[in-house]
Design an enzyme around this catalytic site. Structure first.
Site, PDB file in Angstrom:
ATOM      1  CE  LYS A  11      -3.419  -1.936 -10.143  1.00 10.57           C
ATOM      2  NZ  LYS A  11      -2.913  -3.277  -9.723  1.00 10.57           N
ATOM      3  CE1 TYR A  51      -1.110  -1.999  -4.812  1.00 11.85           C
ATOM      4  CE2 TYR A  51       0.065  -0.317  -6.047  1.00 11.85           C
ATOM      5  CZ  TYR A  51      -0.994  -1.201  -5.923  1.00 11.85           C
ATOM      6  OH  TYR A  51      -1.949  -1.274  -6.913  1.00 11.85           O
ATOM      7  CG  PHE A  59       4.736  -8.618  -6.115  1.00 12.35           C
ATOM      8  CD1 PHE A  59       4.000  -7.475  -5.825  1.00 12.35           C
ATOM      9  CD2 PHE A  59       4.344  -9.820  -5.531  1.00 12.35           C
ATOM     10  CE1 PHE A  59       2.895  -7.524  -4.985  1.00 12.35           C
ATOM     11  CE2 PHE A  59       3.243  -9.880  -4.684  1.00 12.35           C
ATOM     12  CZ  PHE A  59       2.522  -8.718  -4.408  1.00 12.35           C
ATOM     13  NE  ARG A  87     -11.037  -6.958  -4.249  1.00 14.95           N
ATOM     14  CZ  ARG A  87      -9.705  -6.998  -4.128  1.00 14.95           C
ATOM     15  NH1 ARG A  87      -8.980  -5.894  -4.317  1.00 14.95           N
ATOM     16  NH2 ARG A  87      -9.086  -8.106  -3.848  1.00 14.95           N
ATOM     17  CB  THR A  93      -4.801 -10.607  -8.343  1.00 15.86           C
ATOM     18  OG1 THR A  93      -5.563 -10.324  -7.168  1.00 15.86           O
ATOM     19  CG2 THR A  93      -3.557  -9.746  -8.377  1.00 15.86           C
ATOM     20  NE  ARG A 104      -7.177  -6.682 -11.432  1.00 12.21           N
ATOM     21  CZ  ARG A 104      -7.136  -6.692 -10.096  1.00 12.21           C
ATOM     22  NH1 ARG A 104      -7.775  -7.642  -9.427  1.00 12.21           N
ATOM     23  NH2 ARG A 104      -6.484  -5.762  -9.448  1.00 12.21           N
ATOM     24  CG  ASN A 114      -3.649  -6.235 -11.883  1.00  8.46           C
ATOM     25  OD1 ASN A 114      -3.421  -5.038 -11.768  1.00  8.46           O
ATOM     26  ND2 ASN A 114      -3.758  -7.050 -10.850  1.00  8.46           N
ATOM     27  CG  HIS A 117      -6.229  -0.448  -6.273  1.00 11.98           C
ATOM     28  ND1 HIS A 117      -5.787  -1.426  -5.425  1.00 11.98           N
ATOM     29  CD2 HIS A 117      -6.916   0.437  -5.516  1.00 11.98           C
ATOM     30  CE1 HIS A 117      -6.188  -1.128  -4.183  1.00 11.98           C
ATOM     31  NE2 HIS A 117      -6.867   0.003  -4.223  1.00 11.98           N
ATOM     32  CD  GLU A 128      -6.920   1.343  -0.850  1.00 10.92           C
ATOM     33  OE1 GLU A 128      -7.814   1.293  -1.740  1.00 10.92           O
ATOM     34  OE2 GLU A 128      -6.243   0.356  -0.515  1.00 10.92           O
TER      35      GLU A 128
HETATM   36  P1  ATP Z   1      -5.217  -4.310  -6.140  1.00 22.78           P
HETATM   37  O1  ATP Z   1      -4.732  -4.199  -4.692  1.00 22.78           O
HETATM   38  O2  ATP Z   1      -4.296  -3.642  -7.130  1.00 22.78           O
HETATM   39  O3  ATP Z   1      -6.644  -3.950  -6.304  1.00 22.78           O
HETATM   40  P2  ATP Z   1      -5.529  -7.119  -5.697  1.00 22.78           P
HETATM   41  O4  ATP Z   1      -6.119  -6.751  -4.379  1.00 22.78           O
HETATM   42  O5  ATP Z   1      -6.296  -8.024  -6.606  1.00 22.78           O
HETATM   43  O6  ATP Z   1      -5.161  -5.853  -6.548  1.00 22.78           O
HETATM   44  P3  ATP Z   1      -3.065  -7.597  -4.271  1.00 22.78           P
HETATM   45  O7  ATP Z   1      -2.753  -8.948  -3.766  1.00 22.78           O
HETATM   46  O8  ATP Z   1      -3.501  -6.536  -3.320  1.00 22.78           O
HETATM   47  O9  ATP Z   1      -4.105  -7.758  -5.478  1.00 22.78           O
HETATM   48  O10 ATP Z   1      -1.783  -7.089  -5.049  1.00 22.78           O
HETATM   49  C1  ATP Z   1      -1.650  -5.718  -5.392  1.00 22.78           C
HETATM   50  C2  ATP Z   1      -1.101  -5.609  -6.790  1.00 22.78           C
HETATM   51  O11 ATP Z   1       0.235  -6.123  -6.812  1.00 22.78           O
HETATM   52  C3  ATP Z   1      -1.839  -6.434  -7.848  1.00 22.78           C
HETATM   53  O12 ATP Z   1      -2.971  -5.787  -8.350  1.00 22.78           O
HETATM   54  C4  ATP Z   1      -0.764  -6.565  -8.903  1.00 22.78           C
HETATM   55  O13 ATP Z   1      -0.633  -5.375  -9.673  1.00 22.78           O
HETATM   56  C5  ATP Z   1       0.486  -6.739  -8.063  1.00 22.78           C
HETATM   57  N1  ATP Z   1       0.767  -8.155  -7.806  1.00 22.78           N
HETATM   58  C6  ATP Z   1       0.115  -8.996  -6.959  1.00 22.78           C
HETATM   59  N2  ATP Z   1       0.639 -10.225  -6.958  1.00 22.78           N
HETATM   60  C7  ATP Z   1       1.689 -10.179  -7.836  1.00 22.78           C
HETATM   61  C8  ATP Z   1       2.662 -11.121  -8.294  1.00 22.78           C
HETATM   62  N3  ATP Z   1       2.667 -12.368  -7.851  1.00 22.78           N
HETATM   63  N4  ATP Z   1       3.584 -10.693  -9.193  1.00 22.78           N
HETATM   64  C9  ATP Z   1       3.596  -9.418  -9.640  1.00 22.78           C
HETATM   65  N5  ATP Z   1       2.712  -8.477  -9.251  1.00 22.78           N
HETATM   66  C10 ATP Z   1       1.780  -8.848  -8.367  1.00 22.78           C
HETATM   67 MG    MG Z   2      -5.177  -5.390  -3.013  1.00 21.10          MG
END
Ligand code: ATP
Ligand code: MG
Length: 140
Positions: A11, A51, A59, A87, A93, A104, A114, A117, A128
């Site tokens: 990222k 997304y 968010f 993962r 996350t 992370r 973070n 992805h 994807e």
């Molecule tokens: P990713 O999809 O990026 O691999 P993830 O699966 O761990 O991460 P998701 O729940 O899919 O997390 O959320 C996607 C992304 O949105 C997170 O990686 C983070 O960048 C952002 N995100 C998630 N939760 C929050 C939050 N509460 N506040 C701000 N940003 C968030």
């Molecule tokens: Mg995710």
């Protein structure tokens, strides 16, 4: 366990801090092979669509802004149990909840910025990967 491919993004916060090599080292040490990789500037439309599942979350707008705030590196990682393994190497996350030694925990700036992805299922990995790579760009 099967050999799988998963989709990964380094990222903008990680690319900005010149951490792409340090993060790739974590993947390779975990036995994941980088079989495709390119540096791109994500467009707003690309990030919105990527997304889309989070469209209703508070968010979402900030996340799209963050993901387009600078270059990212998109990748295909391949290896045994690659989706779950990636993962695990990434960590939770929210870096505050991430295990010791995860990407992370060691590199993320915040729950949003973070650093990485990684696809969360085989179905999403296929979607994807196809969203960012042509088949011939993936060299096993
Ligand atoms: P990713 O999809 O990026 O691999 P993830 O699966 O761990 O991460 P998701 O729940 O899919 O997390 O959320 C996607 C992304 O949105 C997170 O990686 C983070 O960048 C952002 N995100 C998630 N939760 C929050 C939050 N509460 N506040 C701000 N940003 C968030
Ligand atoms: Mg995710």
């Amino acid at each position: 366990m099967a050999i799988e491919k998963t989709f990964s993004i380094l990222k903008p916060d990680a690319v900005r801090r010149n951490l792409t090599g340090a993060i790739n080292d974590r993947f390779e040490k975990a036995g994941l092979r980088i079989v495709a990789q390119k540096r791109i500037q994500m467009t707003e439309v690309q990030a919105q669509k990527f997304y889309e599942v989070h469209k209703e979350r508070p968010f979402y707008g900030d996340l799209v802004k963050f993901m387009t705030s600078g270059p990212v590196v998109v990748q295909v990682l391949m290896g045994e149990d690659a989706i779950a393994k990636n993962r695990k190497v990434m960590g939770a996350t929210n870096p505050a909840n991430a295990d010791e030694g995860t990407i992370r925990k060691d590199f993320a700036e915040s729950i949003e910025a973070n650093s990485v992805h990684g696809s969360d299922s085989a179905e999403n990995a296929a979607i994807e990967i196809a969203y960012f790579f042509a088949g011939k760009e993936i060299v096993e």
